[in-house]
Design a protein around this motif. Sequence first.
Motif, PDB file in Angstrom:
ATOM      1  N   ASN A 184      -9.744 -23.161 -39.853  1.00 52.81           N
ATOM      2  CA  ASN A 184      -9.026 -23.258 -41.117  1.00 52.81           C
ATOM      3  C   ASN A 184      -9.768 -24.256 -41.997  1.00 52.81           C
ATOM      4  O   ASN A 184      -9.642 -24.036 -43.232  1.00 52.81           O
ATOM      5  N   GLN A 185     -10.525 -25.284 -41.686  1.00 55.52           N
ATOM      6  CA  GLN A 185     -11.152 -26.095 -42.373  1.00 55.52           C
ATOM      7  C   GLN A 185     -12.513 -25.532 -42.821  1.00 55.52           C
ATOM      8  O   GLN A 185     -13.058 -25.841 -43.828  1.00 55.52           O
ATOM      9  N   ILE A 186     -13.268 -25.073 -41.896  1.00 62.21           N
ATOM     10  CA  ILE A 186     -14.666 -24.562 -42.235  1.00 62.21           C
ATOM     11  C   ILE A 186     -14.762 -23.169 -42.536  1.00 62.21           C
ATOM     12  O   ILE A 186     -15.692 -22.820 -43.004  1.00 62.21           O
ATOM     13  N   VAL A 187     -13.712 -22.468 -42.463  1.00 64.65           N
ATOM     14  CA  VAL A 187     -13.769 -20.944 -43.108  1.00 64.65           C
ATOM     15  C   VAL A 187     -14.428 -20.973 -44.534  1.00 64.65           C
ATOM     16  O   VAL A 187     -15.268 -20.027 -44.854  1.00 64.65           O
ATOM     17  N   PRO A 188     -13.757 -21.736 -45.569  1.00 60.61           N
ATOM     18  CA  PRO A 188     -14.538 -21.774 -46.822  1.00 60.61           C
ATOM     19  C   PRO A 188     -16.098 -21.817 -47.021  1.00 60.61           C
ATOM     20  O   PRO A 188     -16.733 -21.202 -47.462  1.00 60.61           O
ATOM     21  N   ARG A 189     -16.609 -22.609 -45.916  1.00 59.20           N
ATOM     22  CA  ARG A 189     -18.145 -22.819 -45.744  1.00 59.20           C
ATOM     23  C   ARG A 189     -18.729 -21.541 -45.024  1.00 59.20           C
ATOM     24  O   ARG A 189     -19.873 -21.248 -45.758  1.00 59.20           O
ATOM     25  N   TYR A 190     -18.170 -21.055 -44.140  1.00 59.86           N
ATOM     26  CA  TYR A 190     -18.671 -19.849 -43.664  1.00 59.86           C
ATOM     27  C   TYR A 190     -18.750 -18.668 -44.807  1.00 59.86           C
ATOM     28  O   TYR A 190     -19.750 -18.009 -44.947  1.00 59.86           O
ATOM     29  N   ASN A 191     -17.628 -18.716 -45.671  1.00 61.02           N
ATOM     30  CA  ASN A 191     -17.474 -17.552 -46.604  1.00 61.02           C
ATOM     31  C   ASN A 191     -18.585 -17.688 -47.597  1.00 61.02           C
ATOM     32  O   ASN A 191     -19.339 -16.769 -48.164  1.00 61.02           O
ATOM     33  N   SER A 192     -19.124 -19.073 -47.956  1.00 61.78           N
ATOM     34  CA  SER A 192     -20.186 -19.135 -48.938  1.00 61.78           C
ATOM     35  C   SER A 192     -21.447 -18.956 -48.327  1.00 61.78           C
ATOM     36  O   SER A 192     -22.383 -18.594 -49.398  1.00 61.78           O
ATOM     37  N   ILE A 193     -21.801 -18.419 -47.088  1.00 63.96           N
ATOM     38  CA  ILE A 193     -22.923 -18.090 -46.674  1.00 63.96           C
ATOM     39  C   ILE A 193     -22.770 -16.745 -46.262  1.00 63.96           C
ATOM     40  O   ILE A 193     -23.917 -16.265 -45.712  1.00 63.96           O
ATOM     41  N   GLY A 194     -21.671 -16.022 -46.434  1.00 63.31           N
ATOM     42  CA  GLY A 194     -21.576 -14.840 -45.954  1.00 63.31           C
ATOM     43  C   GLY A 194     -21.464 -14.481 -44.399  1.00 63.31           C
ATOM     44  O   GLY A 194     -21.460 -13.489 -44.047  1.00 63.31           O
TER      45      GLY A 194
END
Length: 66
Positions: free
Chosen positions: A42-52
Amino acid sequence: WQKYNINVDCVENIVSLCPTCHRAFHNGTKEVKARLIENIYNQIVPRYNSIGFEITLDEIKELYKL
């Protein structure tokens, strides 16, 4: 990881854990590990999304056999 064409050795995939959480992840019950993974995801998913990198929580749990 080949499914996503992403190198997981990247800054977006780095997470720091305190010693207690690190031990819990390696030695805890499946329930404890699942809870830790959910919190981290839940904390890291935005970072994942930022790199596709669009991996789901269920896929991660499957990787860890939870």
